[in-house]
Design a protein around this motif. Structure first.
Motif, PDB file in Angstrom:
ATOM      1  N   GLU A  36      -5.125   8.314  -4.871  1.00  0.00           N
ATOM      2  CA  GLU A  36      -4.219   7.249  -4.307  1.00  0.00           C
ATOM      3  C   GLU A  36      -4.002   7.356  -2.724  1.00  0.00           C
ATOM      4  O   GLU A  36      -4.267   6.246  -2.083  1.00  0.00           O
ATOM      5  CB  GLU A  36      -1.946   7.136  -5.351  1.00  0.00           C
ATOM      6  CG  GLU A  36      -2.104   6.805  -6.383  1.00  0.00           C
ATOM      7  CD  GLU A  36      -0.864   7.410  -6.321  1.00  0.00           C
ATOM      8  OE1 GLU A  36      -0.330   7.741  -5.329  1.00  0.00           O
ATOM      9  OE2 GLU A  36      -0.336   6.020  -7.556  1.00  0.00           O
ATOM     10  N   GLN A  49      -9.217   2.873  -6.675  1.00  0.00           N
ATOM     11  CA  GLN A  49      -7.798   2.511  -5.823  1.00  0.00           C
ATOM     12  C   GLN A  49      -7.155   2.131  -6.925  1.00  0.00           C
ATOM     13  O   GLN A  49      -6.916   1.102  -7.549  1.00  0.00           O
ATOM     14  CB  GLN A  49      -8.320   1.342  -4.804  1.00  0.00           C
ATOM     15  CG  GLN A  49      -6.292   1.132  -3.910  1.00  0.00           C
ATOM     16  CD  GLN A  49      -5.983   2.544  -3.804  1.00  0.00           C
ATOM     17  OE1 GLN A  49      -4.968   3.394  -4.297  1.00  0.00           O
ATOM     18  NE2 GLN A  49      -6.371   3.620  -2.551  1.00  0.00           N
ATOM     19  N   PRO A  50      -6.280   2.737  -7.201  1.00  0.00           N
ATOM     20  CA  PRO A  50      -5.267   2.880  -8.744  1.00  0.00           C
ATOM     21  C   PRO A  50      -4.458   1.628  -8.185  1.00  0.00           C
ATOM     22  O   PRO A  50      -4.565   0.501  -9.503  1.00  0.00           O
ATOM     23  CB  PRO A  50      -4.227   3.640  -8.691  1.00  0.00           C
ATOM     24  CG  PRO A  50      -5.030   4.993  -8.222  1.00  0.00           C
ATOM     25  CD  PRO A  50      -5.819   4.178  -7.088  1.00  0.00           C
ATOM     26  N   LYS A  51      -3.751   0.735  -7.324  1.00  0.00           N
ATOM     27  CA  LYS A  51      -2.948   0.116  -6.923  1.00  0.00           C
ATOM     28  C   LYS A  51      -4.218  -1.664  -7.255  1.00  0.00           C
ATOM     29  O   LYS A  51      -3.428  -2.841  -7.779  1.00  0.00           O
ATOM     30  CB  LYS A  51      -2.858  -0.044  -5.711  1.00  0.00           C
ATOM     31  CG  LYS A  51      -1.765   0.980  -4.844  1.00  0.00           C
ATOM     32  CD  LYS A  51      -0.660   0.806  -4.192  1.00  0.00           C
ATOM     33  CE  LYS A  51      -0.292   1.935  -3.443  1.00  0.00           C
ATOM     34  NZ  LYS A  51       0.634   1.660  -1.975  1.00  0.00           N
ATOM     35  N   THR A  52      -5.496  -1.497  -6.811  1.00  0.00           N
ATOM     36  CA  THR A  52      -6.227  -2.326  -7.661  1.00  0.00           C
ATOM     37  C   THR A  52      -7.118  -2.551  -8.374  1.00  0.00           C
ATOM     38  O   THR A  52      -6.961  -3.273  -8.757  1.00  0.00           O
ATOM     39  CB  THR A  52      -6.519  -2.981  -5.924  1.00  0.00           C
ATOM     40  OG1 THR A  52      -7.850  -1.714  -5.532  1.00  0.00           O
ATOM     41  CG2 THR A  52      -6.563  -3.163  -4.402  1.00  0.00           C
TER      42      THR A  52
END
Length: 466
Positions: free
Chosen positions: A96, A112-115
Motif C-alpha cells: 500500500e 495500487q490496492p485502492k485503485t
C-alpha cells in the motif's frame, strides 16, 4: 473419482477457504503464468502492471472475509499453507505504501490496492459465484494477459476453462487411477462389501497409489497437529475479534470454567456437549482472527472435525494416533463424495454445504473409530447432513463470526449425536446418503442468492436493522 485426503484437508489461514485461501492461490497461479510460456506473449512485451477485479460473493463479502488482503499477499508470492500470519500486516502495508508488488523471481509490478483491486458487485462472472479476473499490462497500458479464476470452495481454485472441463467430465472416470474409485456412497458400500475392507482401508489404498504408507501417515499426522495447534491457541486467546462487530472471544473463558468443573467433579449432564462446543469455537475464533487453520472441508466450517477428534481423544479410552488417521481418511472419503456430487461452497449452496458437509464428515469419522461398519458410517453421515438441509449462509457484515462460530459448535454436537445413533443401529435406514446429498444440491440450486454468502439476506440484514 478420486479426491485426496490432502485436498479435503488443507492447511491455510482464515477467515475463509473460498474467500481468502482461494484468491491467494489464484494470485500465485497468475504470477506463475506470467513467467511461463503458456500464453502468446507479444514480441518485446514485458508485464509492468497488474489489476484484479472480484465478482459475485467475493465482491459482496470480500472485505469482511479479507479477500482483498489475500489477493495482495498472493501477488507478493505468499501461499496459504506457508504465509506467516504474524507478518501479513507488514507485507500489505509495504504494498500500500509503495504501490508496487515484488514477488520472488519477478520484477516489480505496479499495483495500487485502492485503485487496481476492484470489488465489482454489479457484474457477476458466469461460471461460479466466487469469480475473479486478473489482468497484466505493459508500460503503455496495453493488455497482455487476462485470466478468470473461480474459487469453488475448500480452497480449490480453477480457471474458467478448467471449470467447464470439470462439468463436462462429471460422469467420466479419469484422473488418478485407484483401486477403489467410488464416486457415490452406494458405490463405496458396494466396494467395501466386495473387498471386505473398511472405508478407511479403501481410502488408504487409493492414497498409497501416489505416496508411501509412511508419507501418508506423516501427512495425516501433520493435519491433526495443525488442527490441535489451532484448538490450543484458540483456548488461550482473549479480546475482540477484528472486523468491527466487536465480537468477543469466549472459548478461553468457557474452557477455564469447564476445567474448574472437571476438577471439582461436579455433575454436568451436558459435559460432552460443552467440551465439543468449546473446541469448535476455539478453532473458529482463530479462523475469524486470520490464524492458521485446516479446511475441514472449508474454513467457515473448520471447527467441526477438530472438535470431534478432540472429543474422541477426551472421552474414548482406546483413542490413539491410528484412530485419528482412520477418522481423517473416512471423513475425507465422505467429503469427496459430497464435493463431487453437490458442493462444499457456501456461495453455491449455503451453509448446508459447509457446516452440513463438515458434520457429515465428522459423524462418519467418529462412527468409524467407534467400530462402525461401512453401513453404519454411511448412516451417520446421512443423519448429520440431513439435519443441516436448507441452512443458509448469511454472515453478519460479511464476517465469518456471526452465526458461523456458534454454528460450528452445534454442528459438532450434531455430528457426535449422529455417530452415536448410527453405531447403535444396524446400518439399515430409510434415506440413503446419496439421496441426501442430491437433496442438498437441489436445495442449494433453488436457494435465493441473498442467502448464499452475499450478506444481503437473513441475519446479515436483520441484525443490522434491529
Amino acid at each position: 473419482m478420486f479426491l485426496s485426503v490432502f485436498d479435503v484437508f488443507k492447511i491455510g489461514i482464515g477467515p475463509s477457504s473460498s474467500h481468502t485461501m482461494g484468491p491467494m492461490s489464484a494470485a500465485v497461479r497468475f504470477l506463475d503464468l506470467i513467467l511461463s510460456s503458456d500464453w502468446p506473449r507479444p514480441a518485446n512485451a514485458h508485464v509492468a502492471a497488474i489489476k484484479v477485479s472480484l465478482h459475485g460473493s467475493l465482491a459482496h463479502t470480500g472485505i469482511g472475509h479479507g479477500t482483498g488482503r489475500a489477493v495482495v499477499l498472493g501477488l507478493m508470492g505468499e501461499r496459504p499453507d506457508r504465509v506467516d500470519p504474524d507478518h501479513m500486516e507488514a507485507i500489505i502495508e509495504k504494498v500500500e505504501r509503495s504501490g508496487r508488488i515484488t514477488p520472488p523471481g519477478h520484477p516489480a509490478y505496479d499495483f495500487q490496492p485502492k485503485t487496481d483491486l476492484v470489488f465489482d458487485k454489479k457484474v457477476p462472472l458466469p461460471g461460479h459465484a466466487n469469480g475473479m479476473s486478473f489482468s497484466a499490462f505493459d508500460r503503455d497500458g496495453r493488455l497482455l494477459l487476462k485470466r478468470v479464476y473461480y474459487s469453488i470452495g475448500g480452497g480449490f481454485v480453477v480457471t474458467d476453462t478448467e471449470l467447464e472441463a470439470m462439468k463436462a467430465s462429471k460422469n467420466k472416470t479419469d484422473g488418478v487411477k485407484v483401486p477403489y474409485p467410488f464416486g457415490t456412497a452406494k458405490q463405496m458400500l458396494e466396494m467395501a462389501a466386495r473387498s471386505g475392507l473398511s472405508i478407511a482401508q479403501m481410502k488408504r489404498a487409493n492414497e498409497e497409489c501416489s505416496m508411501s504408507p509412511e508419507e501418508l501417515d506423516a501427512g495425516l499426522d501433520r493435519i491433526w497437529a495443525a488442527m490441535k495447534s489451532c484448538i490450543d491457541r484458540g483456548l488461550t486467546q482473549e479480546g475482540i475479534l477484528p472486523g468491527g462487530l466487536k465480537v468477543r472471544r469466549r472459548a478461553g473463558m468457557i474452557h477455564d470454567k469447564l476445567q474448574d468443573e472437571w476438577r471439582s467433579n461436579k455433575i454436568n449432564p451436558l459435559l460432552a456437549n460443552d467440551w465439543l462446543s468449546v473446541y469448535a469455537m476455539a478453532v473458529n475464533e482463530e479462523n475469524a482472527a486470520g490464524g492458521r487453520v485446516v479446511t475441514s472441508p472449508t474454513n467457515g466450517a473448520a471447527g467441526v472435525v477438530p472438535a470431534t477428534i478432540r472429543y474422541y481423544l477426551h472421552f474414548h479410552e482406546d483413542a490413539d494416533a491410528q484412530g485419528i488417521r482412520d477418522y481423517l481418511l473416512t471423513a475425507a472419503a465422505i467429503g469427496g463424495i459430497i464435493k463431487f456430487n453437490a458442493s462444499i461452497s457456501g456461495a453455491e449452496v449455503g451453509c448446508q454445504g459447509e457446516v452440513g458437509s463438515a458434520a457429515a464428515m465428522a459423524a462418519a469419522g467418529l462412527a468409524a473409530v467407534m467400530g462402525g461398519s461401512p453401513e453404519q458410517i454411511e448412516n451417520a453421515a446421512e443423519i448429520a447432513l440431513e439435519h443441516h438441509l436448507g441452512m443458509t449462509c448469511d454472515p453478519v457484515a460479511g464476517l465469518v463470526q456471526v452465526p458461523c462460530i456458534e454454528r460450528n459448535a452445534l454442528g459438532a454436537v450434531k455430528a457426535v449425536t449422529a455417530a452415536s445413533l448410527a453405531v447403535k443401529g444396524d446400518g439399515q435406514h430409510f434415506v440413503p446418503l446419496d439421496a441426501c446429498i442430491e437433496t442438498m444440491r437441489q436445495t442449494g440450486e433453488d436457494m435465493n442468492e441473498k442467502y448464499k454468502e452475499t450478506s444481503t439476506g437473513g441475519l446479515a440484514v436483520n441484525v443490522v436493522e434491529c
